[in-house]
Enzyme design. Structure first.
Site, PDB file in Angstrom:
ATOM      1  N   GLU A  46       0.866  -1.192   0.000  1.00  0.00           N
ATOM      2  CA  GLU A  46       0.000   0.000   0.000  1.00  0.00           C
ATOM      3  C   GLU A  46       0.892   1.228   0.000  1.00  0.00           C
ATOM      4  O   GLU A  46       1.207   1.793   1.038  1.00  0.00           O
ATOM      5  CB  GLU A  46      -0.926  -0.013   1.225  1.00  0.00           C
ATOM      6  CG  GLU A  46      -1.986  -1.090   1.200  1.00  0.00           C
ATOM      7  CD  GLU A  46      -3.118  -0.758   0.232  1.00  0.00           C
ATOM      8  OE1 GLU A  46      -3.361   0.437  -0.025  1.00  0.00           O
ATOM      9  OE2 GLU A  46      -3.762  -1.701  -0.266  1.00  0.00           O
ATOM     10  N   THR A 140       7.779  -3.324 -16.011  1.00  0.00           N
ATOM     11  CA  THR A 140       6.509  -3.429 -15.312  1.00  0.00           C
ATOM     12  C   THR A 140       5.945  -2.052 -15.027  1.00  0.00           C
ATOM     13  O   THR A 140       6.700  -1.100 -14.790  1.00  0.00           O
ATOM     14  CB  THR A 140       6.668  -4.208 -13.989  1.00  0.00           C
ATOM     15  OG1 THR A 140       5.436  -4.165 -13.258  1.00  0.00           O
ATOM     16  CG2 THR A 140       7.773  -3.634 -13.129  1.00  0.00           C
ATOM     17  N   CYS A 442      24.506 -19.783 -41.859  1.00  0.00           N
ATOM     18  CA  CYS A 442      23.072 -19.491 -41.826  1.00  0.00           C
ATOM     19  C   CYS A 442      22.249 -20.666 -42.331  1.00  0.00           C
ATOM     20  O   CYS A 442      21.192 -20.984 -41.777  1.00  0.00           O
ATOM     21  CB  CYS A 442      22.776 -18.243 -42.642  1.00  0.00           C
ATOM     22  SG  CYS A 442      23.605 -16.764 -42.021  1.00  0.00           S
TER      23      CYS A 442
END
Length: 528
Positions: A46, A140, A442
């Site tokens: 909180e 985030t 490749c």
């Protein structure tokens, strides 16, 4: 309430965030549904509430969680933890020292601390923290991680886990963790010796959901499935499969026939220099090539069975690479990563880290300079996309990187090495003309992706029990053998007079390759 410390189940650690609740969901309703879905530990955070409101929320949370035997920790505030009789606290690096909090709290209280560096992790051990929150794994919105170094990625978490090994301090990963990246998080964060996370801390993926129970169930089931598999180094071992040179050759030959039968879609995001020859190689082997880079196509393409090659030689559509690997992981599709020239520039190194922090590679393929860069070794220098020199102990290098990245590693060169982290296959086929044509490395990635795709589509044992579906060590070896044996055969043809005439004949020989040719020509040594 449960016992503190090491007896706590941290597997699905919910951090609350009332500001994220969707319309129509109350805090306690969402929390109870999340617990029913599998949440095992709750932290009350909180940041904006005053003391009285924070205490009330903490008491309500503890009362609800007590019915389900779930421990509740309080973020930052030791006074709230004391007043509410919480199980403990979670501290930040700038909060009260652990020793002071330990003196104030009742005996056996849980104390955790956030760590963003290895130095933080060492300090947590010295301060006798019960657990640490390692992060941020990803970007985030629930916390400011904009400062340099705040987002650590799976590689940074793995580094901190290595510091914690043997200390008894438990660890959860935090920061942007959600169901869509959880598997990559668990795979990528595990240390090279198998030391794994004890849990993941989740905020928005549960709290912001209209169906928190279902959201928690998805996370809990993924974590449970992951942890059901042993994570010791022996879990990499191929020894239980009884690999011998003869068995590997038989399996590789059998997989060629499987490839031509199942015709896997080989999705390639590759560099502009080699697209045409890569497509031709895929067709010659029996696969179906598609070159698609646009991000919006990736989710749909990933649902088609086969293999994915991501080769960033010209670093084209990065967004497409990120989406392709992500969706391939979600669909269980093998991903072959070819970090062309990764040691040449800082940009390439940064892009490589971004990709490997977003999805889990099945096979990493590279030359000595590329593999050395990813393994953080400086024995071999990069010269553009090429290598200068070689490793003193290439088998040890491929083992190391395979354990670090929890995947198969293929080191290409005059002699090729393939490892799953324990077993090493040393492959001796090839011809010097391969090194004289553009993109030989490749098209090796193309061949490996085709064989990995075929292996993922196989059903049961192949070749009289020589190959089990999904054996990517064998698939990587088979792709390598196919190209190098075809190169030997092409170089021996009378019409080949140099690199200009070699390439088209190489494609012819790939198309004409048979099980018998692999069985009769393959040169393999097995080191377990």
């Amino acid at each position: 309430m449960p016992k503190a410390g090491k007896d706590i189940d941290y597997s699905l650690y919910l951090v609350t965030g009332r500001d994220l609740l969707p319309a129509g969901k109350t805090y306690l309703q969402s929390l109870e549904e999340a617990i029913q879905g599998g949440v095992t530990t709750v932290q009350v955070r909180e940041k904006d509430a005053d003391t009285g409101e924070f205490l009330e929320i903490a008491q309500q949370t503890i009362a609800l969680c007590a019915k389900h035997n779930i421990p509740v920790l309080i973020n930052d505030r030791v006074d709230i933890a004391l007043a509410a009789k919480a199980a403990g606290v979670h501290l930040g690096q700038t909060d009260m020292p652990i020793a002071v909090a330990r003196a104030l709290l009742p005996p056996h209280s849980i104390i955790g601390i956030s760590c963003t560096t290895s130095e933080h992790a060492r300090a947590a051990i010295q301060s006798s923290a019960d657990y640490v929150g390692l992060g941020a794994v990803y970007d985030t919105s629930t916390k400011d991680v904009s400062a340099p170094g705040k987002v650590r990625g799976v590689q940074g978490i793995r580094e901190m886990l290595g510091v914690l090994e043997g200390s008894g301090v438990r660890a959860v990963a935090i920061g942007g963790v959600k169901s869509t990246n959880l598997l990559r998080t668990l795979h990528g964060c595990s240390s090279p010796t198998g030391h794994a996370l004890d849990g993941v801390a989740v905020v928005s993926d549960i709290v912001a959901s209209l169906e928190p129970r279902a959201a928690a169930e998805r996370l809990s089931s993924t974590f449970g499935a992951w942890h059901a598999v042993p994570r010791a180094p022996s879990s990499f071992s191929s020894a239980s499969a009884g690999y011998t040179s003869a068995r590997v050759v038989e399996a590789a030959a059998a997989l060629l026939s499987t490839l031509r039968r199942v015709k896997p879609l080989v999705h390639q995001i590759t560099n502009n220099v080699v697209k045409t020859q890569s497509a031709n190689v895929t067709l010659a082997l029996g696969g179906s090539p598609i070159m698609a880079e646009t991000p919006v196509e990736q989710a749909e393409l990933a649902r088609a069975p086969g293999g994915l090659l991501i080769n960033f030689g010209t670093i084209g559509d990065l967004a497409g690479m990120l989406e392709a690997g992500h969706h391939a992981n979600l669909n269980g599709k093998p991903v072959v990563f070819d970090p062309v020239g990764v040691g040449a520039t800082a940009h390439r190194r940064q892009v490589s880290r971004q990709l490997l922090n977003t999805w889990q590679a099945t096979v990493i393929k590279g030359n000595a300079a590329e593999i050395g860069t990813l393994a953080a070794l400086d024995e071999v220098k990069a010269q553009g996309v090429d290598s200068v020199g070689g490793f003193r102990d290439p088998a040890a290098v491929v083992r190391l990187l395979a354990r670090q990245e929890r995947c198969i590693v293929l080191l290409s060169g005059p002699v090729d090495y393939v490892s799953d982290g324990t077993t090493v296959l040393k492959l001796g086929n090839g011809h010097e003309l391969l090194g004289q044509i553009t993109g030989a490395g490749c098209i090796l990635g193309t061949a490996v992706a085709a064989f990995c795709g075929a292996s993922s589509m196989a059903s049961g044992d192949l070749g009289a029990g020589t190959l089990v579906k999904g054996d990517m060590l064998i698939a990587a070896a088979a792709g390598t053998l196919a190209l190098t044996i075809a190169a030997e055969l092409a170089a021996g043809r009378s019409e080949v007079r140099g690199p200009g005439t070699f390439l088209p004949v190489l494609i012819d020989e790939l198309a004409a390759l048979t099980e018998e040719k692999i069985l009769s020509r393959a040169k393999i040594e097995v080191e377990a």
